[in-house]
Each structure stands twice: as structure tokens, then as C-alpha cells.
Design a protein around this motif. Structure first.
Motif, short mmCIF file in Angstrom:
data_model
loop_
_atom_site.label_atom_id
_atom_site.label_comp_id
_atom_site.label_asym_id
_atom_site.label_seq_id
_atom_site.Cartn_x
_atom_site.Cartn_y
_atom_site.Cartn_z
N TYR A 1 -13.67 -8.86 -29.74
CA TYR A 1 -12.97 -10.06 -29.28
C TYR A 1 -13.37 -10.38 -27.84
CZ TYR A 1 -9.34 -13.44 -28.24
OH TYR A 1 -8.67 -14.58 -27.88
N GLY B 1 -12.76 -13.17 -26.19
CA GLY B 1 -11.83 -14.09 -25.54
C GLY B 1 -11.49 -15.20 -26.52
N LEU B 2 -10.73 -16.16 -26.05
CA LEU B 2 -10.23 -17.22 -26.93
C LEU B 2 -11.35 -18.00 -27.60
CD1 LEU B 2 -7.49 -18.28 -27.86
CD2 LEU B 2 -7.53 -19.91 -25.96
N GLU B 3 -12.53 -18.02 -26.98
CA GLU B 3 -13.67 -18.74 -27.58
C GLU B 3 -14.07 -18.15 -28.93
OE1 GLU B 3 -15.43 -15.82 -24.49
OE2 GLU B 3 -13.67 -17.14 -24.67
N TYR B 4 -13.58 -16.95 -29.23
CA TYR B 4 -13.83 -16.34 -30.55
C TYR B 4 -13.43 -17.30 -31.67
CZ TYR B 4 -13.06 -13.24 -34.57
OH TYR B 4 -13.06 -12.67 -35.83
N GLU C 1 -4.12 -12.43 -28.73
CA GLU C 1 -3.59 -13.41 -27.79
C GLU C 1 -2.14 -13.71 -28.11
OE1 GLU C 1 -5.05 -14.88 -25.21
OE2 GLU C 1 -7.17 -14.37 -25.53
#
Length: 286
Positions: free
Chosen positions: A105, A107-110, A175
Motif C-alpha cells: 500500500y 498511499g491513497l493513490e493505490y 485508511e
């Protein structure tokens, strides 16, 4: 009905248990037998509707119920026109994104361009939009955790309490997007007569919750330490100080929040306090 208010409560589950426990601690008597969908109190002008939690915001917004106890997650997701009268401090949880535990993972861009399964498309959609992530949201009503293992989605967004359900389904939380607790909500346009009943209910709830977060503290102290000890346990107005049979000593009685007590306990002992008793408070009227 002008002389009675209706309150919608989840019909089963932890939120239901906590809600009904609070109401009973307010001295309100009612019967809620298995399968019962409606009940009227025998000693307070209130009627209970036992409903699905996701139906409660709509019933309150439409005026079918005057009040409701519901998780903030359902309240925000349904986006109905209601008033939040009070956060209740129980049934706390979080809404989080999770992915298969073997995945890296970054970060949120995943989640960019990926599929996410959830029962909370509005909350998730608002979060993704605020973070400028383009993802496909698949709304499903239950068993969200199974979505990655059957190829429906690369990730999920669901309610997390302990995280054990995620682990059992081979997922990991990556998250946190929303924090939730139970809230007391109301219809925005109640009559004056109903508002007066709601005020009485709020008074009782506040007394119960204030008592739960406070402790009655009794201790013995040498008289030459009283000024220091009183500064550490100021109480609601001021402590009660009573002389002991032993010369030069007094008994000090006060009310503190539990946090205050634990912050000050070492200083109290260092100031000479002995025989410290901490007693729970059932209700506290300010």
C-alpha cells in the motif's frame, strides 16, 4: 400526538443495547420484548419505535418519529434534514478503507482507477472526491469483506471496530476516512409541547452521562496540606471539609472527572492524602 414524543431506536444490536440502557438509566420504564416493534413508556410521555438503523434518519426527517438514536455514519450517509441534539459517546467506530493483506500500500493513490465495495457510497464518494481519487464504487448491502476474494473489487470501505473481521477475511485497514458515534437526532420542526418533553429527556440524559464520567472522592488529609489538596480537587463548587476525631486531620469530599482524578492522584498522595476512596456516581445534577 402533542402530549407524547416518539423516539426511533435500532431494533437489535450493540447500538440498540446501549441506547436502551441509557434510556432505562434515565428512569424511563418500558417493555421491549423479542420482536416487539413499538412500545410506550409507563412513566414518561414517550413511545418507542424499533427500526432498522438505516431507516431511522428518514423516519425522523419525515416526522414519523420526533427523535432518533443513530450512528453518525448512517446519519451522514442518508443525508436527511434532521437536527443533532447530542452526541452520546457510545457505539464508537470508524469507517475505513481496506485491501488484501498481501498487497503493498503506497498511499491513497493505490485506489486510483480501482473498484471499491461499500455500503456507504456517499461518505466514500465525498472522501474520494475531496482527495481527487477516481475510483469505481460498488454499493452492496452486506458482507462487504468478501468482495476482494470473489473478484468484485480490489478494496472495501466498511465499518471497523476492532479490526478482527477484516483479519478473518484476509484484509488490512489502510485508511480511516470517518469516525462515528451514536447521536440523538430530532425532527427540525417540533411543537412547543414536544420540545418541552424533549428538554426533560435531555436533562435526564445529561445527568446520567455526567455521573458516569465523574467520581465521588473521599480522602483524609493533614490540616496543613488542605490548601494544596483543595487546589487539586476543586469539585463542582468547592470540596466539603470535615474535621476528623484525630486532631490536625480532616476528611475531604469532592467530585472529579475520572481523568482529573488519575492526573492528580500522585500529587494528592505527595501532599499527604491518605485513605483515598473513589466511588461511582449514578447521576449528577448541576
Amino acid at each position: 400526538m402533542e402530549n407524547i414524543i416518539r423516539i426511533a431506536v435500532q431494533k437489535s444490536g450493540r447500538l440498540s443495547e446501549d441506547s436502551l440502557s441509557l434510556i432505562k438509566e434515565c428512569g424511563i420504564k418500558f417493555y421491549n420484548g423479542t420482536g416487539k416493534l413499538k412500545s410506550t413508556s409507563t412513566n414518561f410521555p414517550i413511545e418507542f419505535l424499533f427500526l432498522r438503523d438505516d431507516d431511522i434518519p428518514g423516519y425522523v426527517a419525515d416526522g414519523v418519529a420526533d427523535l432518533g438514536i443513530v450512528g453518525e455514519n448512517e446519519l451522514v450517509e442518508k443525508n436527511k434534514e434532521v437536527l443533532v441534539l447530542k452526541k452520546l459517546g457510545f457505539s464508537k467506530c470508524r469507517l475505513s478503507l481496506a485491501i488484501p493483506k498481501g498487497e503493498e500500500y503506497p498511499g491513497l493513490e493505490y485506489f486510483e482507477g480501482k473498484n471499491i465495495a461499500t455500503s456507504y457510497p456517499k461518505i466514500l464518494g465525498d472522501y474520494l472526491k475531496a482527495n481527487k481519487i477516481q475510483a469505481e464504487i460498488h454499493e452492496i448491502s452486506g458482507s462487504v469483506e468478501i468482495a476482494p476474494s470473489i473478484g468484485l473489487a480490489e478494496g472495501i470501505c466498511d465499518i471497523v471496530s476492532s479490526g478482527s473481521t477484516l483479519m478473518m477475511n484476509g484484509l488490512k485497514e489502510v485508511e480511516e476516512i470517518f469516525r462515528s458515534e451514536a447521536a440523538l437526532i430530532s425532527h427540525p420542526n417540533m411543537s412547543v409541547a414536544k420540545k418541552a418533553i424533549v428538554d426533560k429527556l435531555l436533562f435526564r440524559m445529561n445527568a446520567v452521562q455526567k455521573g458516569k464520567s465523574s467520581k465521588y472522592v473521599l480522602l483524609n488529609a493533614p490540616n496543613d496540606s488542605l490548601e494544596k489538596i483543595v487546589s487539586l480537587i476543586p469539585g463542582m463548587r468547592s470540596p466539603t471539609i470535615l474535621p476528623l476525631a484525630q486532631n490536625g486531620w480532616s476528611s475531604v469530599h469532592s467530585v472529579l472527572s475520572e481523568d482529573q482524578f488519575w492526573e492528580n492522584i500522585e500529587e494528592l498522595r505527595a501532599a499527604g492524602a491518605e485513605g483515598i476512596l473513589v466511588v461511582p456516581i449514578e447521576k449528577m445534577i448541576l
